[in-house]
Motif scaffolding. Structure first.
Motif, PDB file in Angstrom:
ATOM      1  N   SER A   2     -15.105  -7.670   2.725  1.00  0.00           N
ATOM      2  CA  SER A   2     -15.612  -6.369   3.193  1.00  0.00           C
ATOM      3  C   SER A   2     -16.464  -6.461   4.451  1.00  0.00           C
ATOM      4  O   SER A   2     -16.683  -5.463   5.130  1.00  0.00           O
ATOM      5  N   ASP A   3     -16.975  -7.664   4.753  1.00  0.00           N
ATOM      6  CA  ASP A   3     -17.810  -7.876   5.934  1.00  0.00           C
ATOM      7  C   ASP A   3     -19.052  -6.979   5.863  1.00  0.00           C
ATOM      8  O   ASP A   3     -19.880  -7.161   4.997  1.00  0.00           O
ATOM      9  N   HIS A   4     -19.158  -5.969   6.715  1.00  0.00           N
ATOM     10  CA  HIS A   4     -20.330  -5.082   6.706  1.00  0.00           C
ATOM     11  C   HIS A   4     -20.178  -3.914   5.729  1.00  0.00           C
ATOM     12  O   HIS A   4     -21.000  -2.997   5.735  1.00  0.00           O
ATOM     13  N   THR A  18     -23.442 -14.718   4.784  1.00  0.00           N
ATOM     14  CA  THR A  18     -23.912 -13.849   5.882  1.00  0.00           C
ATOM     15  C   THR A  18     -23.265 -12.460   5.822  1.00  0.00           C
ATOM     16  O   THR A  18     -23.985 -11.445   5.839  1.00  0.00           O
ATOM     17  N   PRO A  19     -21.916 -12.348   5.747  1.00  0.00           N
ATOM     18  CA  PRO A  19     -21.341 -10.999   5.631  1.00  0.00           C
ATOM     19  C   PRO A  19     -21.700 -10.304   4.317  1.00  0.00           C
ATOM     20  O   PRO A  19     -21.826  -9.069   4.283  1.00  0.00           O
ATOM     21  N   TYR A  20     -21.923 -11.082   3.252  1.00  0.00           N
ATOM     22  CA  TYR A  20     -22.366 -10.498   1.969  1.00  0.00           C
ATOM     23  C   TYR A  20     -23.700  -9.781   2.168  1.00  0.00           C
ATOM     24  O   TYR A  20     -23.882  -8.635   1.715  1.00  0.00           O
ATOM     25  N   ARG A  21     -24.611 -10.440   2.879  1.00  0.00           N
ATOM     26  CA  ARG A  21     -25.931  -9.825   3.127  1.00  0.00           C
ATOM     27  C   ARG A  21     -25.800  -8.616   4.063  1.00  0.00           C
ATOM     28  O   ARG A  21     -26.526  -7.626   3.915  1.00  0.00           O
ATOM     29  N   SER A  22     -24.871  -8.703   5.024  1.00  0.00           N
ATOM     30  CA  SER A  22     -24.617  -7.557   5.919  1.00  0.00           C
ATOM     31  C   SER A  22     -24.114  -6.362   5.120  1.00  0.00           C
ATOM     32  O   SER A  22     -24.517  -5.222   5.365  1.00  0.00           O
ATOM     33  N   ALA A  23     -23.221  -6.625   4.168  1.00  0.00           N
ATOM     34  CA  ALA A  23     -22.688  -5.551   3.310  1.00  0.00           C
ATOM     35  C   ALA A  23     -23.802  -4.940   2.461  1.00  0.00           C
ATOM     36  O   ALA A  23     -23.909  -3.714   2.344  1.00  0.00           O
ATOM     37  N   GLN A  24     -24.647  -5.800   1.898  1.00  0.00           N
ATOM     38  CA  GLN A  24     -25.782  -5.304   1.104  1.00  0.00           C
ATOM     39  C   GLN A  24     -26.672  -4.384   1.941  1.00  0.00           C
ATOM     40  O   GLN A  24     -27.096  -3.319   1.479  1.00  0.00           O
ATOM     41  N   ARG A  25     -26.927  -4.816   3.190  1.00  0.00           N
ATOM     42  CA  ARG A  25     -27.791  -4.033   4.080  1.00  0.00           C
ATOM     43  C   ARG A  25     -27.160  -2.670   4.393  1.00  0.00           C
ATOM     44  O   ARG A  25     -27.836  -1.640   4.340  1.00  0.00           O
ATOM     45  N   SER A  26     -25.845  -2.658   4.696  1.00  0.00           N
ATOM     46  CA  SER A  26     -25.148  -1.390   5.000  1.00  0.00           C
ATOM     47  C   SER A  26     -25.230  -0.429   3.822  1.00  0.00           C
ATOM     48  O   SER A  26     -25.495   0.772   3.993  1.00  0.00           O
ATOM     49  N   VAL A  27     -24.990  -0.968   2.634  1.00  0.00           N
ATOM     50  CA  VAL A  27     -25.016  -0.123   1.425  1.00  0.00           C
ATOM     51  C   VAL A  27     -26.420   0.411   1.182  1.00  0.00           C
ATOM     52  O   VAL A  27     -26.610   1.594   0.889  1.00  0.00           O
TER      53      VAL A  27
END
Length: 224
Positions: free
Chosen positions: A21-23, A47-56
């Motif tokens: 899912s990336d971001h 890194t993309p997992y944390r980006s996805a968490q941040r977007s959500v």
């Protein structure tokens, strides 16, 4: 543009699993529009997992979108009751391998919305062998690259010819401008490669030359 075209193929009200899912742009955008009812955003890398968490989190969608660190379809749980799976932005062979490794997570009722970056032929082969019928496919050009979207659902057994697996069974018949342009570019590239083979000092296997010659013939016939 690519994500918009992918989003258009996700059924209204779906419970979506976006793998790689990336971001989490796709599930976030669909959820903000009220187009889906729930989502899982799966990522294998931190890194993309944390980006996805941040977007959500920034969109206050933690109750509707579960972000999970997992490999491929292992992000999906039976309780998610997933009805659509999107896998975008990776090679067709990689998408095929994700589907093959995650067969246990596939109930057979999900719509697969796939956007491979090359390697479409082996991906279509997997879909056919595993009983998926291609419902929709399209080519789009973005930033000087050609991308394909392939949508499939489990159906009655289907058999595609070698050419249909190569070009896409639906695209061969619709022959969109973007599809024809893609294959005009490919034809030039493959003719150039054949020329390099002919001039190459080192031996190129006869099999490789024959494969390339067959592809050139198929593309020429398609464009004719």
């Amino acid at each position: 543009m690519r994500l918009e075209r992918v989003a258009a193929q996700v059924p209204a009200g779906a419970r979506l699993a976006d793998i790689g899912s990336d971001h989490a742009y796709l599930p976030v955008a669909l959820m903000r529009r009220g187009a889906i009812s729930a989502a899982v955003a799966g990522e294998v890398a931190l890194t993309p997992y944390r980006s996805a968490q941040r977007s959500v989190r920034e969109n206050a969608l933690e109750q509707q979108i579960s972000v999970r660190l997992a490999s491929g379809l292992a992000a999906i749980r039976a309780t998610d009751a997933i009805t659509a799976i999107s896998i975008c932005g990776m090679g067709g062979e990689t998408i095929r391998d994700i589907l093959e490794c995650g067969k246990a997570q596939l109930g057979g009722q999900e719509r697969l919305v796939l956007q491979p970056n090359g390697g479409e032929q082996p991906l279509r082969q997997w879909l056919m062998v595993n009983g998926y019928r291609i419902l929709h496919e399209e080519v789009l050009r973005e930033n000087r690259f050609d991308y394909e979207i392939i949508v499939a659902e489990r159906a009655e057994p289907v058999s595609y010819s070698a050419r249909e697996l190569y070009f896409g069974p639906l695209q061969m018949h619709t022959r969109s401008p973007a599809f024809l342009l893609k294959w005009q570019h490919r034809l030039r590239q493959k003719q150039k490669t054949l020329g390099h083979f002919a001039r190459a000092r080192q031996a190129v296997s006869e099999q490789k030359v024959q494969d390339l010659e067959r592809q050139v013939r198929w593309i020429s016939e398609l464009l004719a």
